[in-house]
Write a protein that holds these residues in place. Structure first.
Motif, PDB file in Angstrom:
ATOM      1  N   PHE A  56      -6.061 -11.568  16.764  1.00 30.34           N
ATOM      2  CA  PHE A  56      -5.522 -10.261  16.357  1.00 30.34           C
ATOM      3  C   PHE A  56      -6.486  -9.107  16.647  1.00 30.34           C
ATOM      4  O   PHE A  56      -6.057  -7.984  16.870  1.00 30.34           O
ATOM      5  N   LEU A  57      -7.792  -9.372  16.700  1.00 31.24           N
ATOM      6  CA  LEU A  57      -8.732  -8.273  16.954  1.00 31.24           C
ATOM      7  C   LEU A  57      -8.629  -7.748  18.380  1.00 31.24           C
ATOM      8  O   LEU A  57      -8.685  -6.518  18.604  1.00 31.24           O
ATOM      9  N   LEU A  58      -8.493  -8.621  19.359  1.00 29.89           N
ATOM     10  CA  LEU A  58      -8.468  -8.151  20.753  1.00 29.89           C
ATOM     11  C   LEU A  58      -7.290  -7.210  21.016  1.00 29.89           C
ATOM     12  O   LEU A  58      -7.479  -6.125  21.572  1.00 29.89           O
ATOM     13  N   PRO A  59      -6.040  -7.568  20.624  1.00 32.77           N
ATOM     14  CA  PRO A  59      -4.934  -6.613  20.813  1.00 32.77           C
ATOM     15  C   PRO A  59      -5.110  -5.322  20.010  1.00 32.77           C
ATOM     16  O   PRO A  59      -4.729  -4.249  20.488  1.00 32.77           O
ATOM     17  N   ILE A  60      -5.675  -5.421  18.815  1.00 30.50           N
ATOM     18  CA  ILE A  60      -5.880  -4.214  18.003  1.00 30.50           C
ATOM     19  C   ILE A  60      -6.813  -3.249  18.720  1.00 30.50           C
ATOM     20  O   ILE A  60      -6.532  -2.046  18.841  1.00 30.50           O
ATOM     21  N   PHE A  61      -7.937  -3.737  19.236  1.00 29.59           N
ATOM     22  CA  PHE A  61      -8.875  -2.876  19.953  1.00 29.59           C
ATOM     23  C   PHE A  61      -8.279  -2.370  21.260  1.00 29.59           C
ATOM     24  O   PHE A  61      -8.535  -1.232  21.670  1.00 29.59           O
ATOM     25  N   VAL A  74      -4.442  -2.342   9.742  1.00 28.16           N
ATOM     26  CA  VAL A  74      -4.962  -2.794   8.451  1.00 28.16           C
ATOM     27  C   VAL A  74      -5.008  -4.317   8.473  1.00 28.16           C
ATOM     28  O   VAL A  74      -4.035  -4.973   8.854  1.00 28.16           O
ATOM     29  N   ILE A  75      -6.139  -4.877   8.065  1.00 30.18           N
ATOM     30  CA  ILE A  75      -6.327  -6.331   8.033  1.00 30.18           C
ATOM     31  C   ILE A  75      -6.669  -6.724   6.603  1.00 30.18           C
ATOM     32  O   ILE A  75      -7.685  -6.285   6.056  1.00 30.18           O
ATOM     33  N   THR A  76      -5.817  -7.529   5.971  1.00 33.50           N
ATOM     34  CA  THR A  76      -6.097  -7.998   4.611  1.00 33.50           C
ATOM     35  C   THR A  76      -6.508  -9.466   4.650  1.00 33.50           C
ATOM     36  O   THR A  76      -6.010 -10.247   5.462  1.00 33.50           O
ATOM     37  N   THR A  77      -7.398  -9.820   3.758  1.00 32.07           N
ATOM     38  CA  THR A  77      -7.847 -11.207   3.632  1.00 32.07           C
ATOM     39  C   THR A  77      -8.183 -11.457   2.172  1.00 32.07           C
ATOM     40  O   THR A  77      -8.631 -10.536   1.470  1.00 32.07           O
ATOM     41  N   PRO A  78      -7.951 -12.659   1.639  1.00 32.59           N
ATOM     42  CA  PRO A  78      -8.025 -12.866   0.197  1.00 32.59           C
ATOM     43  C   PRO A  78      -9.419 -12.932  -0.418  1.00 32.59           C
ATOM     44  O   PRO A  78      -9.545 -12.876  -1.632  1.00 32.59           O
ATOM     45  N   SER A  79     -10.472 -13.061   0.385  1.00 31.07           N
ATOM     46  CA  SER A  79     -11.809 -13.133  -0.200  1.00 31.07           C
ATOM     47  C   SER A  79     -12.747 -12.131   0.450  1.00 31.07           C
ATOM     48  O   SER A  79     -12.570 -11.747   1.608  1.00 31.07           O
ATOM     49  N   LEU A  82     -14.538 -13.583   3.599  1.00 33.57           N
ATOM     50  CA  LEU A  82     -13.710 -13.590   4.813  1.00 33.57           C
ATOM     51  C   LEU A  82     -13.608 -12.176   5.394  1.00 33.57           C
ATOM     52  O   LEU A  82     -13.664 -11.998   6.613  1.00 33.57           O
ATOM     53  N   ALA A  83     -13.456 -11.191   4.518  1.00 40.28           N
ATOM     54  CA  ALA A  83     -13.380  -9.802   4.986  1.00 40.28           C
ATOM     55  C   ALA A  83     -14.669  -9.417   5.704  1.00 40.28           C
ATOM     56  O   ALA A  83     -14.645  -8.761   6.758  1.00 40.28           O
ATOM     57  N   GLN A  84     -15.799  -9.822   5.157  1.00 37.65           N
ATOM     58  CA  GLN A  84     -17.089  -9.516   5.771  1.00 37.65           C
ATOM     59  C   GLN A  84     -17.210 -10.163   7.143  1.00 37.65           C
ATOM     60  O   GLN A  84     -17.716  -9.555   8.094  1.00 37.65           O
ATOM     61  N   GLN A  85     -16.722 -11.400   7.275  1.00 41.65           N
ATOM     62  CA  GLN A  85     -16.790 -12.086   8.565  1.00 41.65           C
ATOM     63  C   GLN A  85     -15.945 -11.366   9.618  1.00 41.65           C
ATOM     64  O   GLN A  85     -16.380 -11.187  10.762  1.00 41.65           O
ATOM     65  N   ILE A  86     -14.733 -10.961   9.227  1.00 46.15           N
ATOM     66  CA  ILE A  86     -13.869 -10.264  10.172  1.00 46.15           C
ATOM     67  C   ILE A  86     -14.482  -8.920  10.539  1.00 46.15           C
ATOM     68  O   ILE A  86     -14.448  -8.494  11.699  1.00 46.15           O
ATOM     69  N   TYR A  87     -15.078  -8.251   9.554  1.00 40.98           N
ATOM     70  CA  TYR A  87     -15.739  -6.967   9.799  1.00 40.98           C
ATOM     71  C   TYR A  87     -16.866  -7.129  10.814  1.00 40.98           C
ATOM     72  O   TYR A  87     -17.006  -6.311  11.735  1.00 40.98           O
ATOM     73  N   ILE A 128      -9.628   1.332  11.868  1.00 41.51           N
ATOM     74  CA  ILE A 128      -9.317  -0.055  11.517  1.00 41.51           C
ATOM     75  C   ILE A 128      -9.785  -0.289  10.087  1.00 41.51           C
ATOM     76  O   ILE A 128     -10.942  -0.024   9.752  1.00 41.51           O
ATOM     77  N   VAL A 129      -8.887  -0.767   9.244  1.00 44.53           N
ATOM     78  CA  VAL A 129      -9.201  -1.061   7.846  1.00 44.53           C
ATOM     79  C   VAL A 129      -9.259  -2.571   7.669  1.00 44.53           C
ATOM     80  O   VAL A 129      -8.335  -3.291   8.062  1.00 44.53           O
ATOM     81  N   ILE A 130     -10.341  -3.063   7.068  1.00 43.95           N
ATOM     82  CA  ILE A 130     -10.499  -4.485   6.778  1.00 43.95           C
ATOM     83  C   ILE A 130     -10.889  -4.615   5.308  1.00 43.95           C
ATOM     84  O   ILE A 130     -11.781  -3.906   4.837  1.00 43.95           O
ATOM     85  N   GLY A 131     -10.213  -5.495   4.569  1.00 39.97           N
ATOM     86  CA  GLY A 131     -10.599  -5.626   3.171  1.00 39.97           C
ATOM     87  C   GLY A 131      -9.710  -6.555   2.375  1.00 39.97           C
ATOM     88  O   GLY A 131      -8.804  -7.207   2.905  1.00 39.97           O
ATOM     89  N   THR A 132     -10.003  -6.616   1.093  1.00 37.28           N
ATOM     90  CA  THR A 132      -9.205  -7.425   0.183  1.00 37.28           C
ATOM     91  C   THR A 132      -8.016  -6.598  -0.312  1.00 37.28           C
ATOM     92  O   THR A 132      -8.106  -5.375  -0.439  1.00 37.28           O
ATOM     93  N   PRO A 133      -6.882  -7.255  -0.604  1.00 32.12           N
ATOM     94  CA  PRO A 133      -5.655  -6.515  -0.941  1.00 32.12           C
ATOM     95  C   PRO A 133      -5.810  -5.563  -2.117  1.00 32.12           C
ATOM     96  O   PRO A 133      -5.303  -4.440  -2.073  1.00 32.12           O
ATOM     97  N   GLY A 134      -6.515  -5.994  -3.175  1.00 30.35           N
ATOM     98  CA  GLY A 134      -6.632  -5.157  -4.362  1.00 30.35           C
ATOM     99  C   GLY A 134      -7.333  -3.838  -4.092  1.00 30.35           C
ATOM    100  O   GLY A 134      -6.869  -2.776  -4.515  1.00 30.35           O
ATOM    101  N   ARG A 135      -8.458  -3.876  -3.389  1.00 28.66           N
ATOM    102  CA  ARG A 135      -9.204  -2.646  -3.134  1.00 28.66           C
ATOM    103  C   ARG A 135      -8.450  -1.725  -2.166  1.00 28.66           C
ATOM    104  O   ARG A 135      -8.423  -0.503  -2.355  1.00 28.66           O
ATOM    105  N   ILE A 136      -7.836  -2.289  -1.142  1.00 28.61           N
ATOM    106  CA  ILE A 136      -7.068  -1.457  -0.203  1.00 28.61           C
ATOM    107  C   ILE A 136      -5.920  -0.766  -0.931  1.00 28.61           C
ATOM    108  O   ILE A 136      -5.678   0.430  -0.752  1.00 28.61           O
ATOM    109  N   LYS A 137      -5.220  -1.523  -1.776  1.00 32.97           N
ATOM    110  CA  LYS A 137      -4.103  -0.951  -2.550  1.00 32.97           C
ATOM    111  C   LYS A 137      -4.600   0.165  -3.469  1.00 32.97           C
ATOM    112  O   LYS A 137      -3.979   1.234  -3.570  1.00 32.97           O
ATOM    113  N   ASP A 138      -5.722  -0.061  -4.156  1.00 34.49           N
ATOM    114  CA  ASP A 138      -6.267   0.957  -5.064  1.00 34.49           C
ATOM    115  C   ASP A 138      -6.606   2.245  -4.317  1.00 34.49           C
ATOM    116  O   ASP A 138      -6.270   3.351  -4.775  1.00 34.49           O
TER     117      ASP A 138
END
Length: 449
Positions: A56-61, A74-79, A82-87, A128-138
């Protein structure tokens, strides 16, 4: 055979791929990157280590409009991990764009300074937004993060998102986006409870199931060990110290058990890292950094806390019993035997878990019954020759059966040397990236003088 050059990507992306020695796309990348590039929504069923992050990163860029200073994906991940790794993966690609043209990437996870993030968002929005669902929603609901301009939403580890109770937050995020939203959902399994969400937002998506035989190494030796009434803590200690594993990972079913086992092993003199929900987020991040730097040889973890986290050089996995969710068995075992190296997975069980063992075997896993004698693993008679085999009435997901089927393969010696070589190569790459970032910072500082 597909090649990355088939996708006609930006030169900056190709330089980023060369830098991390990505020469050929993995099966999930080969199947889905062309589809995602066309703007289609996708449901990709694949396991950890299949290469889905770059899927998903290659098409996004590639599709980023660098002139638009607004949120585009926007990329959501549950932990948080995992968000840090994708970042980090996204930053690695962004660093190959020219100075002043590097895409802006925002990382937003719980346990970080929300007020500081709000202040930063007032001056500029990430592309590009990467993060956990709760913080992005807030951040969206307070009017700080303008996700309504995004055209692509990635839901990574969707089944884990469901298990951890974050699906309502993802639903709110998706509901804030345009109707013609491209949604990319990646999940190890597709639970029935996830289907209403998928039907709500996905219109005629491309659904691809990537067989796990392309992910799980055929070099893994699966050992089954009856505890025979012995104390598990002592048995696990003896298994961990019977040789010299490069990295040993012990999985438990609960955080309470992980905490207790880690305490017992530490009292016996082992330097043990813990990864479970009872550890505070900041401490978990520090622990993961130390693990990545090989400061620990032994790690005790729960499934949800460790799933998806890339721990390099795992040569031994010990299952402190059969997981209640058989899917986790596949994830656990798949942590070793990577990159063609051999791996050993030892599963402990008690007589009352015989039915669970049978269910795992019905998935296609072939155990080698063994015992620990005088510091060595030695074969024993199959348990079915001594006890009445319990038949399972549980209906098995046929996709899971495919997840564990694999061909026999001779295991070559020298795996420790190969693991060490791969980790050293990765360390050299990270050092080069760090040096380049420092040089860029110096050049920018000189320009401002």
């Amino acid at each position: 055979m597909a090649k990355f050059t088939d996708y006609h990507l930006r030169d900056e992306i190709y330089r980023a791929l060369d830098d991390i020695h990505f020469n050929e796309p993995t099966p999930v990348q080969a199947r889905l990157i062309p589809v995602v590039m066309q703007g289609r929504s996708v449901v990709g069923q694949s396991q950890t280590g299949s290469g889905k992050t770059h899927t998903f990163l290659l098409p996004i860029f590639q599709h980023l409009d660098l002139e638009k200073e607004q949120v585009q994906a926007v990329i959501t991940t549950p932990s948080r991990e995992l968000a840090q790794q994708i970042y980090q993966a996204a930053k690695q690609i962004a660093d190959h764009f020219a100075e002043g043209e590097q895409p802006r990437i925002g990382l937003y996870v719980g346990g970080t300074d929300k007020n500081r993030q709000v202040q930063q968002l007032k001056s500029s929005q990430p592309q590009i937004v990467i993060g956990t669902p709760g913080r992005i929603k807030d951040l969206y609901e307070t009017g700080s993060l303008n996700i309504h301009t995004a055209r692509t939403l990635v839901v990574d580890e969707a089944d884990m998102t469901l298990d951890m109770g974050f699906l309502n937050e993802v639903d709110a995020i998706a509901g804030a986006m345009p109707e013609d939203l491209q949604m990319l959902v990646f999940s190890a399994t597709i639970p029935q409870k996830l289907e209403p969400f998928l039907k709500k937002y996905l219109n005629n998506p491309v659904i691809e199931e990537i067989p796990a035989e392309t992910v799980i190494s055929p070099t893994i030796q699966n050992v089954l060990m009856d505890t025979k009434g012995k104390a598990k803590d002592e048995l696990i200690f003896n298994l961990l110290t019977m040789g010299n594993p490069y990295m040993a990972l012990v999985f438990t079913n609960t955080k309470e058990r992980a905490r207790e086992l880690a305490r017992q092993l530490k009292e016996r003199g082992l330097k043990v890292a813990e990864i479970h929900g009872g550890i505070q987020p900041r401490e978990r991040r520090r622990t993961m950094q130390k693990i990545q730097h090989l400061d620990y040889q032994y790690v005790v973890a729960t499934d949800l806390a460790a799933r998806g986290i890339d721990i390099p050089g795992v040569s031994l996995v010990i299952n402190d019993g059969i997981p209640n969710d058989l899917e986790f068995f596949v994830h656990r075992v798949g942590r070793t035997g990577r990159n063609g190296a051999s791996g050993l997975a030892i599963t402990l069980y008690t007589p009352d878990e015989d039915a669970k063992v049978t269910e795992v075997e019905n998935l296609g896993v072939k155990f080698e019954p063994m015992t620990l004698s005088k510091g060595e693993l030695k074969p024993v008679a199959d348990r079915r020759r001594r006890t009445q085999r319990t038949k399972s009435t549980k209906k098995l997901d046929p996709t899971m059966i495919g997840m564990v089927k694999k061909k026999k393969k001779n295991v070559k010696p020298g795996y420790k040397h190969r693991i060490k070589s791969e980790i050293e190569k990765d360390a050299r790459y990270k050092k080069r990236v760090e040096d380049r970032q420092q040089q860029r910072s110096k050049r920018k500082a000189n320009k401002t003088k």
